[in-house]
Design an enzyme around this catalytic site. Structure first.
Site, PDB file in Angstrom:
ATOM      1  N   ASP A  82      -8.240  -8.501   1.549  1.00  0.00           N
ATOM      2  CA  ASP A  82      -7.450  -7.762   2.378  1.00  0.00           C
ATOM      3  C   ASP A  82      -7.721  -6.311   2.113  1.00  0.00           C
ATOM      4  O   ASP A  82      -7.778  -5.986   0.694  1.00  0.00           O
ATOM      5  CB  ASP A  82      -5.989  -8.003   2.047  1.00  0.00           C
ATOM      6  CG  ASP A  82      -5.036  -7.257   2.998  1.00  0.00           C
ATOM      7  OD1 ASP A  82      -5.298  -6.971   4.042  1.00  0.00           O
ATOM      8  OD2 ASP A  82      -3.767  -7.030   2.495  1.00  0.00           O
ATOM      9  N   HIS A  83      -8.207  -5.239   3.044  1.00  0.00           N
ATOM     10  CA  HIS A  83      -8.570  -3.897   2.770  1.00  0.00           C
ATOM     11  C   HIS A  83      -9.693  -3.688   1.935  1.00  0.00           C
ATOM     12  O   HIS A  83      -9.504  -2.982   0.964  1.00  0.00           O
ATOM     13  CB  HIS A  83      -7.267  -3.334   2.352  1.00  0.00           C
ATOM     14  CG  HIS A  83      -6.182  -3.055   3.389  1.00  0.00           C
ATOM     15  ND1 HIS A  83      -6.127  -2.374   4.588  1.00  0.00           N
ATOM     16  CD2 HIS A  83      -5.022  -3.829   3.609  1.00  0.00           C
ATOM     17  CE1 HIS A  83      -5.097  -2.497   5.320  1.00  0.00           C
ATOM     18  NE2 HIS A  83      -4.189  -3.446   4.720  1.00  0.00           N
ATOM     19  N   ASP A 104     -12.177  -2.057   5.462  1.00  0.00           N
ATOM     20  CA  ASP A 104     -11.455  -0.937   5.980  1.00  0.00           C
ATOM     21  C   ASP A 104     -12.047   0.233   5.978  1.00  0.00           C
ATOM     22  O   ASP A 104     -11.955   0.987   5.080  1.00  0.00           O
ATOM     23  CB  ASP A 104     -10.102  -0.926   5.094  1.00  0.00           C
ATOM     24  CG  ASP A 104      -9.025  -0.339   5.875  1.00  0.00           C
ATOM     25  OD1 ASP A 104      -9.502   0.477   6.691  1.00  0.00           O
ATOM     26  OD2 ASP A 104      -7.963  -0.098   5.267  1.00  0.00           O
ATOM     27  N   GLU A 134     -11.462  -2.436  10.892  1.00  0.00           N
ATOM     28  CA  GLU A 134     -10.241  -1.645  11.456  1.00  0.00           C
ATOM     29  C   GLU A 134     -10.591  -0.134  12.132  1.00  0.00           C
ATOM     30  O   GLU A 134     -11.189   0.496  11.552  1.00  0.00           O
ATOM     31  CB  GLU A 134      -9.451  -1.408  10.232  1.00  0.00           C
ATOM     32  CG  GLU A 134      -7.952  -0.604  10.772  1.00  0.00           C
ATOM     33  CD  GLU A 134      -6.853  -0.389   9.579  1.00  0.00           C
ATOM     34  OE1 GLU A 134      -6.851  -1.577   8.788  1.00  0.00           O
ATOM     35  OE2 GLU A 134      -5.912   0.304   9.534  1.00  0.00           O
ATOM     36  N   HIS A 180       2.362   0.091   6.250  1.00  0.00           N
ATOM     37  CA  HIS A 180       2.540  -0.785   5.175  1.00  0.00           C
ATOM     38  C   HIS A 180       3.940  -0.625   4.407  1.00  0.00           C
ATOM     39  O   HIS A 180       4.492   0.789   4.498  1.00  0.00           O
ATOM     40  CB  HIS A 180       1.411  -0.626   4.375  1.00  0.00           C
ATOM     41  CG  HIS A 180       0.237  -1.320   4.788  1.00  0.00           C
ATOM     42  ND1 HIS A 180      -1.043  -0.410   5.198  1.00  0.00           N
ATOM     43  CD2 HIS A 180      -0.333  -2.379   5.079  1.00  0.00           C
ATOM     44  CE1 HIS A 180      -1.877  -1.206   5.793  1.00  0.00           C
ATOM     45  NE2 HIS A 180      -1.640  -2.563   5.573  1.00  0.00           N
ATOM     46  N   GLY A 181       4.304  -1.486   3.541  1.00  0.00           N
ATOM     47  CA  GLY A 181       5.656  -0.992   2.772  1.00  0.00           C
ATOM     48  C   GLY A 181       6.977  -1.602   3.531  1.00  0.00           C
ATOM     49  O   GLY A 181       7.165  -2.157   4.634  1.00  0.00           O
ATOM     50  N   HIS A 211      -1.766  -5.205  10.839  1.00  0.00           N
ATOM     51  CA  HIS A 211      -1.093  -4.924   9.371  1.00  0.00           C
ATOM     52  C   HIS A 211       0.372  -4.593   9.511  1.00  0.00           C
ATOM     53  O   HIS A 211       0.786  -4.090  10.651  1.00  0.00           O
ATOM     54  CB  HIS A 211      -2.055  -3.952   8.930  1.00  0.00           C
ATOM     55  CG  HIS A 211      -3.240  -4.507   8.528  1.00  0.00           C
ATOM     56  ND1 HIS A 211      -3.955  -4.807   7.118  1.00  0.00           N
ATOM     57  CD2 HIS A 211      -4.307  -5.252   9.277  1.00  0.00           C
ATOM     58  CE1 HIS A 211      -5.030  -5.213   7.172  1.00  0.00           C
ATOM     59  NE2 HIS A 211      -5.372  -5.823   8.531  1.00  0.00           N
ATOM     60  N   SER A 257       5.377  -7.397   2.223  1.00  0.00           N
ATOM     61  CA  SER A 257       6.245  -6.787   1.707  1.00  0.00           C
ATOM     62  C   SER A 257       7.545  -7.858   1.747  1.00  0.00           C
ATOM     63  O   SER A 257       8.400  -7.813   1.194  1.00  0.00           O
ATOM     64  CB  SER A 257       6.725  -5.530   2.520  1.00  0.00           C
ATOM     65  OG  SER A 257       5.689  -4.769   2.131  1.00  0.00           O
TER      66      SER A 257
END
Ligand code: G3H
Ligand code: 13P
Ligand code: ZN
Length: 309
Positions: A82-83, A104, A134, A180-181, A211, A257
């Site tokens: 991931d990333h 990414d 991305e 994100h988050g 994402h 998350s």
């Protein structure tokens, strides 16, 4: 069942109007919770590992735990970086047995993103590994990188065809308003489905990745805060928007998350109600169970990828 790439999974998801769940893993309980959920509902799975997860648990431990989970459940599983920030980390993961990597390059200018992504694709494809690129920039925090709202940028539909053709990527992560988050929208949640539609027109049949797709369910936030946590009013992506995205070109949906919140709520609740406990198995069992329940809910009610093996 050996590890698989996501190629076939995403193709079937596109044709079937659903999305495959990509869940972040950091330890044994998370891997067990996710894979047990997928086994019960017969869903294909992408288990994804961030640079932070590799630092926390070590590459080898995560690989061996995932191998054990496959032996235990006989599920088709893709292990994905991931990333990935650089060619070097992508190479390390490809050499270390991952079947998919994300490079990414979204923070770089278009030409540099293409150059870096193509470098990873060339290395990966020679070894039978697939690559996610991305275009566009999500707000939020990944590892130590904090992208402020003003630096975030929606994906430009006019760039996607050239990016896909020149890099040879197998899937493309886009920015249409998620982040994100746990704090995703200041006002009313809004995703730019018009941009998603435009992108689909430019690259019909090509799998898109979303994402920052946690929904930040209030029940978990409330439980965390009830038992001593301090999470301010959070707002995630409404689940009906994810269902809509999954029925369109979005074939892979990344969720982390929500699992963190479910796990933390379970641990806090258990310890608050059982203050005498100090056996990690006692509080990690409900944590693992909470992961299993949230993942099952996502697979069946949000992504629609149950019974797709
Ligand atoms: O997109 C980021 C994922 O939630 C992984 O988070 O980088 O803190 O492991 P992490
Ligand atoms: P969330 O923070 O919304 O769970 O997003 C996870 C993600 O995109 C991982 O790459
Ligand atoms: Zn992400």
């Amino acid at each position: 069942m050996p590890l698989v790439t996501s190629k076939e999974m995403l193709k079937k998801a596109y044709e079937g109007g659903y999305a495959v769940g990509a869940f972040n893993v950091n330890n044994m309980e998370i891997i067990q919770g996710i894979t047990e959920a997928a086994r019960e509902v017969n869903a294909p799975l992408i288990l994804q590992v961030s640079a932070g997860a590799r630092k926390y648990a070590k590459h080898t431990y995560l690989m061996k735990l995932i191998e054990a989970a496959i032996e235990d459940t006989d599920l088709p599983v893709c292990v994905h970086l991931d990333h990935g920030e650089s060619f070097e980390i992508c190479k390390a993961c490809i050499d270390g047995g991952f079947t998919s990597v994300m490079i990414d390059g979204s923070k770089y200018p278009f030409e540099e993103n293409i150059r870096l992504t193509k470098q990873v694709v060339d290395y990966a494809h020679e070894r039978g590994v697939v690559v996610e690129g991305e275009l566009g920039r999500l707000a939020g925090i990944e590892d130590d990188i904090n992208v402020s709202d003003k630096d975030a940028a929606f994906t430009d539909p006019d760039q996607v065809q050239e990016f896909v053709e020149r890099t040879g990527v197998d899937s493309l992560a886009i920015a249409i308003g998620t982040s994100h988050g746990a704090f995703k929208f200041k006002g009313k949640p809004r995703l730019r489905f018009d941009i998603l539609e435009e992108i689909e027109k430019k690259i019909p049949g090509f799998p898109i990745v979303l994402h920052g797709a946690s929904s930040v369910l209030p029940e978990y936030v409330e439980t965390i805060n009830k038992y001593g946590g301090k999470i301010p009013g959070a707002q995630g992506v409404p689940e009906d928007m994810l269902r809509k995205a999954a029925s369109m070109a979005v074939c892979k949906i990344n969720i982390d998350s929500d699992l963190r919140l479910a796990m933390t709520a379970a641990v806090r609740k258990h310890l608050a109600q059982n203050p005498e406990d100090f056996d990690p198995r006692k509080y990690l069992s409900p944590a693992r169970q909470a992961i299993k329940e949230i993942v099952k809910h996502k697979l069946v009610n949000v992504l629609g990828c149950n019974d797709k093996i």
